[in-house]
Design a protein around this motif. Structure first.
Motif, PDB file in Angstrom:
ATOM      1  N   ASP A 163       0.871  -1.165   0.000  1.00 13.73           N
ATOM      2  CA  ASP A 163       0.000   0.000   0.000  1.00 13.73           C
ATOM      3  C   ASP A 163       0.920   1.231   0.000  1.00 13.73           C
ATOM      4  OD1 ASP A 163      -1.720   2.052   0.613  1.00 13.73           O
ATOM      5  OD2 ASP A 163      -2.711   1.023   2.278  1.00 13.73           O
ATOM      6  N   VAL A 164       1.025   1.880  -1.160  1.00 12.62           N
ATOM      7  CA  VAL A 164       2.051   2.908  -1.346  1.00 12.62           C
ATOM      8  C   VAL A 164       1.447   4.312  -1.459  1.00 12.62           C
ATOM      9  CG1 VAL A 164       3.884   3.733  -2.896  1.00 12.62           C
ATOM     10  CG2 VAL A 164       3.591   1.273  -2.504  1.00 12.62           C
ATOM     11  N   THR A 165       1.984   5.243  -0.685  1.00  6.44           N
ATOM     12  CA  THR A 165       1.598   6.650  -0.813  1.00  6.44           C
ATOM     13  C   THR A 165       2.835   7.463  -1.177  1.00  6.44           C
ATOM     14  OG1 THR A 165      -0.050   6.362   0.929  1.00  6.44           O
ATOM     15  CG2 THR A 165       0.499   8.628   0.319  1.00  6.44           C
ATOM     16  N   ILE A 166       2.724   8.256  -2.243  1.00  7.27           N
ATOM     17  CA  ILE A 166       3.825   9.128  -2.648  1.00  7.27           C
ATOM     18  C   ILE A 166       3.547  10.540  -2.121  1.00  7.27           C
ATOM     19  CG2 ILE A 166       5.154  10.062  -4.596  1.00  7.27           C
ATOM     20  CD1 ILE A 166       4.047   7.713  -6.285  1.00  7.27           C
ATOM     21  N   PHE A 167       4.488  11.087  -1.373  1.00  9.58           N
ATOM     22  CA  PHE A 167       4.376  12.463  -0.882  1.00  9.58           C
ATOM     23  C   PHE A 167       5.279  13.357  -1.720  1.00  9.58           C
ATOM     24  CE2 PHE A 167       3.233   9.814   2.746  1.00  9.58           C
ATOM     25  CZ  PHE A 167       2.093  10.445   3.216  1.00  9.58           C
ATOM     26  N   GLU A 168       4.693  14.388  -2.290  1.00  8.69           N
ATOM     27  CA  GLU A 168       5.451  15.276  -3.189  1.00  8.69           C
ATOM     28  C   GLU A 168       5.331  16.721  -2.709  1.00  8.69           C
ATOM     29  OE1 GLU A 168       7.497  15.230  -5.969  1.00  8.69           O
ATOM     30  OE2 GLU A 168       7.367  17.412  -5.750  1.00  8.69           O
ATOM     31  N   ALA A 169       6.446  17.426  -2.675  1.00  8.53           N
ATOM     32  CA  ALA A 169       6.448  18.811  -2.188  1.00  8.53           C
ATOM     33  C   ALA A 169       5.786  19.772  -3.179  1.00  8.53           C
ATOM     34  CB  ALA A 169       7.876  19.267  -1.914  1.00  8.53           C
ATOM     35  N   LEU A 170       6.017  19.551  -4.473  1.00  6.33           N
ATOM     36  CA  LEU A 170       5.446  20.448  -5.478  1.00  6.33           C
ATOM     37  C   LEU A 170       3.997  20.055  -5.772  1.00  6.33           C
ATOM     38  CD1 LEU A 170       8.513  20.714  -7.879  1.00  6.33           C
ATOM     39  CD2 LEU A 170       7.657  22.464  -6.312  1.00  6.33           C
ATOM     40  N   HIS A 171       3.361  20.769  -6.698  1.00  8.21           N
ATOM     41  CA  HIS A 171       1.973  20.447  -7.012  1.00  8.21           C
ATOM     42  C   HIS A 171       1.862  19.353  -8.062  1.00  8.21           C
ATOM     43  CE1 HIS A 171       2.955  23.971  -9.676  1.00  8.21           C
ATOM     44  NE2 HIS A 171       2.532  23.112 -10.564  1.00  8.21           N
ATOM     45  N   ALA A 172       2.983  18.930  -8.615  1.00 11.69           N
ATOM     46  CA  ALA A 172       2.952  17.880  -9.632  1.00 11.69           C
ATOM     47  C   ALA A 172       4.059  16.865  -9.372  1.00 11.69           C
ATOM     48  CB  ALA A 172       3.133  18.491 -11.017  1.00 11.69           C
ATOM     49  N   LEU A 173       3.789  15.604  -9.696  1.00  9.15           N
ATOM     50  CA  LEU A 173       4.812  14.562  -9.566  1.00  9.15           C
ATOM     51  C   LEU A 173       5.819  14.654 -10.710  1.00  9.15           C
ATOM     52  CD1 LEU A 173       2.781  11.317  -8.701  1.00  9.15           C
ATOM     53  CD2 LEU A 173       4.125  12.733  -7.144  1.00  9.15           C
ATOM     54  N   GLY A 174       6.896  13.895 -10.578  1.00 11.41           N
ATOM     55  CA  GLY A 174       7.868  13.788 -11.665  1.00 11.41           C
ATOM     56  C   GLY A 174       9.255  14.282 -11.288  1.00 11.41           C
ATOM     57  N   GLY A 175       9.333  15.142 -10.274  1.00  7.56           N
ATOM     58  CA  GLY A 175      10.646  15.668  -9.890  1.00  7.56           C
ATOM     59  C   GLY A 175      11.307  16.338 -11.073  1.00  7.56           C
ATOM     60  N   VAL A 176      12.577  16.020 -11.289  1.00  7.50           N
ATOM     61  CA  VAL A 176      13.339  16.688 -12.342  1.00  7.50           C
ATOM     62  C   VAL A 176      12.733  16.442 -13.728  1.00  7.50           C
ATOM     63  CG1 VAL A 176      14.974  14.799 -12.786  1.00  7.50           C
ATOM     64  CG2 VAL A 176      15.712  17.172 -13.060  1.00  7.50           C
ATOM     65  N   LEU A 177      11.992  15.341 -13.885  1.00 12.84           N
ATOM     66  CA  LEU A 177      11.363  15.049 -15.178  1.00 12.84           C
ATOM     67  C   LEU A 177      10.320  16.115 -15.493  1.00 12.84           C
ATOM     68  CD1 LEU A 177      10.639  11.237 -14.612  1.00 12.84           C
ATOM     69  CD2 LEU A 177      12.686  12.263 -15.624  1.00 12.84           C
ATOM     70  N   ARG A 185      12.882  17.959 -24.943  1.00 11.04           N
ATOM     71  CA  ARG A 185      13.700  16.761 -24.759  1.00 11.04           C
ATOM     72  C   ARG A 185      12.856  15.635 -24.160  1.00 11.04           C
ATOM     73  NH1 ARG A 185      18.329  15.155 -21.929  1.00 11.04           N
ATOM     74  NH2 ARG A 185      18.342  16.670 -20.251  1.00 11.04           N
ATOM     75  N   LEU A 186      11.882  16.012 -23.349  1.00  9.01           N
ATOM     76  CA  LEU A 186      11.013  15.031 -22.701  1.00  9.01           C
ATOM     77  C   LEU A 186       9.623  15.649 -22.556  1.00  9.01           C
ATOM     78  CD1 LEU A 186      10.678  12.335 -21.161  1.00  9.01           C
ATOM     79  CD2 LEU A 186      11.337  13.550 -19.082  1.00  9.01           C
ATOM     80  N   PRO A 187       8.748  15.371 -23.523  1.00 11.65           N
ATOM     81  CA  PRO A 187       7.415  15.976 -23.459  1.00 11.65           C
ATOM     82  C   PRO A 187       6.708  15.606 -22.153  1.00 11.65           C
ATOM     83  CG  PRO A 187       7.774  14.944 -25.591  1.00 11.65           C
ATOM     84  CD  PRO A 187       8.926  14.533 -24.722  1.00 11.65           C
ATOM     85  N   LYS A 188       6.052  16.605 -21.563  1.00 14.72           N
ATOM     86  CA  LYS A 188       5.425  16.367 -20.260  1.00 14.72           C
ATOM     87  C   LYS A 188       4.281  15.375 -20.347  1.00 14.72           C
ATOM     88  CE  LYS A 188       8.564  18.664 -19.011  1.00 14.72           C
ATOM     89  NZ  LYS A 188       9.708  17.760 -18.918  1.00 14.72           N
ATOM     90  N   ARG A 189       3.667  15.220 -21.556  1.00 12.64           N
ATOM     91  CA  ARG A 189       2.585  14.224 -21.666  1.00 12.64           C
ATOM     92  C   ARG A 189       3.131  12.812 -21.424  1.00 12.64           C
ATOM     93  NH1 ARG A 189       3.494  11.806 -26.506  1.00 12.64           N
ATOM     94  NH2 ARG A 189       4.792  13.101 -27.851  1.00 12.64           N
ATOM     95  N   ILE A 190       4.406  12.593 -21.771  1.00 11.83           N
ATOM     96  CA  ILE A 190       5.029  11.283 -21.549  1.00 11.83           C
ATOM     97  C   ILE A 190       5.158  11.035 -20.044  1.00 11.83           C
ATOM     98  CG2 ILE A 190       7.185   9.971 -21.858  1.00 11.83           C
ATOM     99  CD1 ILE A 190       5.973  10.363 -24.513  1.00 11.83           C
ATOM    100  N   VAL A 191       5.626  12.057 -19.338  1.00 16.92           N
ATOM    101  CA  VAL A 191       5.799  11.926 -17.887  1.00 16.92           C
ATOM    102  C   VAL A 191       4.437  11.711 -17.232  1.00 16.92           C
ATOM    103  CG1 VAL A 191       6.679  13.052 -15.808  1.00 16.92           C
ATOM    104  CG2 VAL A 191       7.793  13.469 -18.011  1.00 16.92           C
ATOM    105  N   GLU A 192       3.456  12.508 -17.676  1.00 18.26           N
ATOM    106  CA  GLU A 192       2.111  12.383 -17.100  1.00 18.26           C
ATOM    107  C   GLU A 192       1.525  11.002 -17.360  1.00 18.26           C
ATOM    108  OE1 GLU A 192       0.237  15.800 -18.884  1.00 18.26           O
ATOM    109  OE2 GLU A 192       1.534  17.115 -17.676  1.00 18.26           O
TER     110      GLU A 192
END
Lengths: 463, 283
Positions: A163-177, A185-192
């Motif tokens: 049972d995994v919960t990810i806590f993220e400081a910003l308003h979106a996941l992905g970090g440096v991605l 170089r890396l379209p955000k739709r891919i990350v999303e």
């Protein structure tokens, strides 16, 4: 006899792309992918796999491509790599899998990265999902930080039934991605899309949680029932050059510059509310991938006429990927090698006007093995610039160590963890840039993977 | 999503909102701030926490409508939601252990930012007084709240409608001349006001802390947009602050840096007002 040359990948014309944020590399077609895959000689003892931090079964997925079994190829990759569409684009393959390819002896190595990207994009376009139905384990694990290390660790733990919960400081996941690597170089739709897949696997996500401020690791473990924690908080603190003028208006850290553009979409201002200000002439200080990303992003902004990368060593010592340097040159980025800024000069009202730079020469190799740059006395010169972006690396934030009992850190701030990710605090694991200092996406993913294994072992043996 | 559970109009340009954010409310301490993003194309803006209620799980913010984001925020009503609300950020205020009498000096929306600090000191048993200022009586907000936690509140307004006619520094001079017990000053307000307060307290050799409110993006130490100079060293307000020794802060630099995006902010506001015509003042 193997084909010496790679099937080239189409790219946007440099003249066009230098004014848009669309992806530069356009990917292989099915036929191109099959042709490139067919170059692989299927070594009985493949050396490429050993070069991959997450041990993708490379020859197997390449073989599946040659048989046009793209879905099968995807499943093979995905069994060890949770973010293939990302890795296919941003991994330094030339230093990893491709470096080990036997075809290097006769020509160019198999374009493993491009093939990985092809397969991952095929899966995204055709909505191919992995079928994973693990037995629920009913044990809660907290992942701190939604970047490459955390996402990978979360993915592997979900597949094991935690049972995994990810806590993220910003308003979106992905970090440096999400905040660092540009759209072209890396379209955000891919990350999303990759993040959506994780959510479908059952990941719970709490954005806007700054662990260490909003809640502490001790609270998560003692009050909220998390039995294990993975810290993948990266290396977020930007280094700024300590020179006069560093706080003038128009001086950005690369982190600020890229975060405004990538996370906040300032390049679409005023459609998006976050602004970015650049002048006609932009200088980027540094020679890594982040410097290349900042320079190429700056070039794409309205009103920018000239972007110069100022690097204290020579081209050979640049830590950026060769491909990124080539792309930057094609797009018209200028380079001032063997030069180091000593002062940024401002206008009366506090804006950047110019930058004083001193010529360098290379001396004896330093601890990094690269030749140490030494100032040449009396060689100062001035370059006219309106905007200065400092891309000099980043270091870990001490927020978590300073607010968590019993977590030991290195002198420079990195969390101390063994090769499995285990820290000095029972139940707490760490990996990625938070442990190693700034490195690559794939190394962080490898660490996340290792830690998932170690967390599983820890929770199985607990009590 | 974070629900607006209370909305009050404090004066024609300032509004108060209680936001449902249980995690933030539980951890908040005097001196800290939040960053909000109203909608998916919005910017991240820092706001000082004016109050918090861990029981109810709410955090109080007070904001002045100056740009697009704050104007847009002002149009939201009770029951509406804010997309992102992150905090508490920054360090907490340290209690000045040896202080005998603490004087708070606040102006504009700095007053509600000053409030939780004075409230805590009052609860800790310190003697607390305040000097509050604004354009006119209407613009001096949080009077009742402040009077409840201060032994005495002095006022200064530009037009003399409340307290002394003049600046907070005019009253400050009188207080420092007449009340030698005051040995610690906390000031929050416009940068120019904090600069002038610090200049004066320095002459009287009274330790003074300020709370800085620069531009920010992430608020977690990642970008450095919020950097200022304190005692000649570069500091990140989001990580090292927002509270600093006022006698060491380079206020001129802080003011210059606040202007970095002035032109863009104007464009953004003009476009917003074209599309949303009319004015929402006071409604």
């Amino acid at each position: 006899m193997a084909v010496k040359d790679r099937v080239p990948m189409k790219e946007q014309d440099p003249k066009e792309r230098r004014k848009n944020f669309n992806e530069v590399a356009l990917g292989y077609t099915e036929e191109e992918a099959i042709a490139e895959a067919s170059r692989c000689i299927q070594c009985p003892k493949p050396t490429c796999v050993a070069g991959c931090p997450v041990h993708v079964r490379i020859p197997e997925f390449i073989k599946a491509i040659t048989k046009r079994e793209f879905e099968e190829a995807y499943k093979i990759i995905k069994s060890t790599n949770s973010l293939p569409a990302v890795c296919g684009r941003v991994c330094p393959q030339e230093e990893q899998c491709e470096k080990n390819c036997v075809l290097n002896k006769i020509g160019k190595p198999i374009a493993i990265g491009r093939l990985e990207r092809f397969v991952a994009d095929y899966a995204l376009q055709n909505n191919i999902e992995e079928e994973v139905k693990p037995e629920k384990k009913n044990k809660k694990v907290a992942i701190i930080g939604g970047g490459p290390a955390g996402l990978t660790c979360a993915g592997d733990l979900l597949k094991m039934g935690y049972d995994v919960t990810i806590f993220e400081a910003l308003h979106a996941l992905g970090g440096v991605l999400t905040y660092g690597i540009p759209e072209f170089r890396l379209p955000k739709r891919i990350v999303e899309a990759e993040i959506e897949r994780l959510k479908k696997l059952g990941a719970k996500v709490e954005t806007n949680v700054v662990v260490g401020r909003t809640v502490t690791i001790d609270q998560l473990m003692e009050e909220e029932g998390f039995e294990a924690v993975f810290v993948g908080t990266g290396a977020g603190l930007p280094k700024l050059m300590d020179i006069p003028g560093k706080n003038l208006n128009g001086v950005y850290s690369a982190n600020e510059f890229l975060t405004r553009i990538n996370l906040m979409k300032a390049y679409k201002f005023p459609e998006y509310d976050t602004p970015i200000v650049v002048g006609k002439r932009v200088a980027v200080i540094g020679g890594g991938n982040v410097a290349m990303d900042a320079a190429r992003s700056a070039l794409r902004l309205d009103g920018v006429e000239e972007v110069t990368v100022v690097y204290r060593r020579s081209k050979e010592e640049m830590p950026a990927r060769a491909e990124e340097i080539e792309h930057a040159i094609e797009e018209g980025i200028k380079f001032e090698f063997l030069a180091n800024p000593i002062r940024i000069n401002g206008t009366e009202d506090g804006w950047v006007k110019s930058m004083d730079v001193i010529r360098m020469e290379l001396g004896e190799p330093d601890s990094s093995g690269r030749r140490r740059p030494i100032e040449i006395p009396g060689s100062e010169f001035t370059i006219e610039v309106d905007t200065v972006i400092m891309a000099l690396g980043t270091s870990p934030n001490n927020l978590i160590p300073s607010t968590t009992k019993d977590i030991e850190i290195q002198k420079w701030g990195g969390i101390i963890a063994d090769e499995t990710g285990k820290t000095s605090k029972p139940g707490v694991f760490a990996g990625g840039d938070a442990v190693t200092g700034a490195a690559t996406v794939i190394l962080a993913m490898g660490a996340g993977k290792q830690a998932a294994k170690a967390i599983d072992e820890y929770l199985r043996n607990k009590k | 999503m974070y629900k607006i559970v209370r909305r009050e109009v404090l004066n024609p340009v300032v509004k108060l909102m209680d936001i449902e954010a249980p995690r933030v409310a539980k951890s908040a301490k005097p001196g800290q701030f939040v960053i909000i993003r109203i909608y998916d194309k919005g910017e991240r803006i820092p706001l000082t926490i004016a109050d918090y209620d861990p029981e109810k799980g709410t955090v109080t913010i007070v904001f002045q409508e100056v740009g697009k984001s704050t104007k847009l925020l002002g149009t939201l009503n009770e029951g509406d939601y804010i997309l992102d609300f992150v905090g508490p950020l920054g360090n907490t205020m340290e209690v000045p252990k040896d202080a005998k009498k603490i004087l708070g000096v606040g102006g504009g929306v700095g007053i509600p930012a000053l409030y939780p600090k004075l409230k805590m000191l009052h609860q800790e048993g310190y003697k607390v007084e305040a000097i509050l200022g604004g354009r006119s009586e209407e613009y001096v907000i949080f009077k009742k709240e402040m009077e409840a936690v201060c032994d005495k509140v002095h006022y200064a307004t530009d037009d003399g409608t409340l307290g002394k006619k003049g600046f907070v520094t005019d009253v400050l001079k009188e207080v420092l001349e007449n009340d030698k017990e005051v040995d610690y000053v906390i000031t929050v307000g416009p940068v120019i006001m904090m600069k002038n307060v610090c200049k004066m307290t320095k002459e009287y050799n009274i330790p003074t802390i300020v709370s800085m409110n620069p531009l920010m993006v992430d608020g977690t130490g990642m970008c450095g947009a919020c950097r200022i100079e304190v005692g000649g060293e570069t500091k990140f307000v989001c990580m090292d602050g927002p509270i600093f020794d006022g006698h060491l802060v380079n206020f001129d630099l802080a003011m210059t840096r606040l202007n970095m995006f002035k032109k863009q902010e104007k464009v953004s506001l003009e476009l917003y007002e074209q599309h949303h015509g009319g004015d929402h003042h006071g409604r």
